[in-house]
Motif scaffolding. Structure first.
Motif, mmCIF file in Angstrom:
data_model
loop_
_atom_site.group_PDB
_atom_site.id
_atom_site.type_symbol
_atom_site.label_atom_id
_atom_site.label_comp_id
_atom_site.label_asym_id
_atom_site.label_seq_id
_atom_site.Cartn_x
_atom_site.Cartn_y
_atom_site.Cartn_z
ATOM 1 N N GLU A 2 1.277 -25.431 -35.568
ATOM 2 C CA GLU A 2 2.569 -25.243 -34.925
ATOM 3 C C GLU A 2 3.740 -25.173 -35.884
ATOM 4 O OE1 GLU A 2 2.470 -29.668 -35.568
ATOM 5 O OE2 GLU A 2 1.048 -28.032 -35.368
ATOM 6 N N GLN A 41 -0.044 -19.875 -31.447
ATOM 7 C CA GLN A 41 0.354 -20.490 -30.185
ATOM 8 C C GLN A 41 1.689 -19.900 -29.688
ATOM 9 O OE1 GLN A 41 0.108 -22.968 -26.928
ATOM 10 N NE2 GLN A 41 -1.372 -23.226 -28.565
ATOM 11 N N ASN A 79 1.141 -29.461 -30.418
ATOM 12 C CA ASN A 79 0.173 -30.266 -31.151
ATOM 13 C C ASN A 79 0.722 -31.689 -31.286
ATOM 14 O OD1 ASN A 79 -2.152 -30.827 -32.602
ATOM 15 N ND2 ASN A 79 -1.232 -30.241 -34.551
ATOM 16 N N TYR A 95 -4.805 -28.797 -28.033
ATOM 17 C CA TYR A 95 -4.026 -27.817 -28.798
ATOM 18 C C TYR A 95 -4.939 -26.749 -29.403
ATOM 19 C CZ TYR A 95 -1.165 -25.588 -32.328
ATOM 20 O OH TYR A 95 -0.510 -24.643 -33.094
#
Length: 448
Positions: free
Chosen positions: A146, A152, A165, A175
């Motif tokens: 992240e 993501q 996360n 995650y």
């Protein structure tokens, strides 16, 4: 960045088929200065290219001609690294702004997908300075984690949904499983392809040279630590789509740029919950294998008892290296330990804390690399994580806050000073330089 070709590119490249992009002409530059692969060796010209490297993810941010950039510091850091014998840097050529709690801002693309011109040009400046020092770079095109937005965030841009996360309401492996849905989402993959095309097909605004024609680029890397999932169930479900994304992305890069190596950026067997077959298949079309080693993160050692847990960490480190050397030998490809990190004594963050056990850990990595150099093995180098240089944490809790400009190797989701080496870490720098000096000595003997 929104490109008119999106509708054409969104279908992807099933099975890794060849690609010719409209208006793009693959370069056929003289490859004498480029890094190439021959079996389990990397070569520059006719000589072995041994990696004595570091991670410096933030180079583009320092290179940006903005309030958050610091070109003078970037040049000082590169000079320090060059003097220490570093010849290769692994840096981010991407970052996606979005809602994830710990993602760096600004990014290469804003939350709406439009390009941040300043950061692209910051990378241009960094690459121009890297080339001046006869260094090379591995350029990562996204991130599984992240801290730079990553896969993501690309999913969020399509679906409007995301998982942070470390969110206690969504513990691991949620995650990892959520991010792995990227591989089966064609629209999210199309967004990834847009950035890939923009970056790999780019002409450097500082040098006027296309990235495809720049020997300072060693390798394009699909992402930082792309995993096929978090849980065994998700890995089994998505692995075929994972392979397809890897193969299609490699083919896409090679169509734009036939001069450079391609790599995956995987941690190794940890990324696949121990499955060696997945690691080998994922690297089937890569130019080299990678391994990352994180004894504290993986529970091999305890930060508050490094002395008492060192023996386990040492054994597991040696075993992990041996497994990946075996896999590289099986694949007849080079292996690079392109990330390895260890905390300071007592898991403290200040640069005045000793690095007793970190020195031991680096010694393990460098010993394995050096033995492979002298024995002709596939392990051809390493990149330590990471370079902090002259940066210092701005806050008493050692946490990064958006707007901080003292970028260091510890990304924004981590304590500042956790794993990075500072310019005052004399004992650590001596270890790094000794490793680099051996590489230079071996090169000199070969020339002689």
């Amino acid at each position: 960045m929104m490109w008119k070709r999106r509708s054409v590119l969104g279908a992807g490249l099933a099975g890794g088929a060849a690609l010719v992009l409209p208006g793009c002409v693959a370069s056929k530059a003289d490859k004498s200065g480029f890094i190439t692969r021959q079996g389990s060796k990397l070569l520059r010209g006719d000589e072995p290219y041994r990696i004595t490297g570091a991670n410096m993810w933030y180079a583009a941010w320092l290179g940006a001609d903005t309030e958050y950039g610091d070109r003078a510091r970037l040049m000082r850091e590169l000079d320090r690294l060059k003097a220490t014998g570093i010849n290769n840097l692994r840096i981010m050529a991407s970052a996606e702004e979005g809602p994830l709690m710990n993602s760096i801002k600004p990014g290469f693309t804003h939350a709406d997908g439009t390009a941040n011109k300043a950061l692209f040009e910051g990378l241009d400046f960094a690459m121009a300075e890297i080339a001046k020092r006869d260094m090379t770079a591995v350029l990562a095109l996204s991130n599984f984690w992240e801290w730079s937005g990553g896969l993501q965030t690309l999913l969020w841009r399509i679906t409007g949904e995301y998982v942070d996360n470390g969110d206690p309401d969504h513990p691991w492996p949620e995650y990892g499983d959520a991010t792995a849905q990227f591989y089966t989402n064609e629209a999210a993959r199309a967004l990834y392809n847009e950035h890939l095309d923009a970056m790999v097909g780019r002409t450097n605004s500082v040098t006027g040279k296309s990235y495809a024609d720049d020997p300072a680029v060693m390798s394009w890397q699909l992402a930082n630590e792309p995993r096929p999932g978090g849980s065994d169930a998700m890995i089994e479900k998505t692995k075929d789509a994972y392979y397809d994304w890897i193969d299609a992305s490699f083919a896409r890069i090679r169509a734009l740029d036939p001069n450079h190596l391609v790599s995956l950026g995987q941690e190794g067997t940890t990324s696949a919950n121990g499955n060696e077959e997945i690691v080998l298949r994922a690297h089937a079309n890569a130019d080299y294998l990678t391994a990352h080693i994180w004894p504290l993160n993986w529970g091999w050692v305890k930060g508050d008892d490094l002395a008492g847990t060192w023996a386990t960490g040492e054994k597991n480190t040696r075993d992990y290296i041996a497994v990946h050397q075996r896999l590289a030998t099986q694949a007849d490809k080079p292996l690079i330990i392109e990330e390895f990190g260890f905390p300071r004594d007592g898991e403290k963050y200040s640069p005045d804390v000793p690095t007793t056990f970190r020195q031991r850990f680096y010694g393990e990595i460098y010993s394995a690399v050096e033995k492979s150099w002298t024995d002709g093995g596939p392990l051809i180098g390493s990149n330590f994580w990471a370079w902090n240089g002259e940066a210092r944490a701005k806050h008493e809790d050692f946490r990064f806050v958006n707007g901080d400009g003292a970028y260091m190797g510890d990304p924004p989701h981590e304590p500042q000073g956790w794993y990075g080496n500072f310019d005052t870490d004399a004992d650590m720098l001596a270890l790094v330089k000794a490793n680099a000096d051996l590489a230079q000595s071996l090169a000199s003997k070969a020339e002689g």
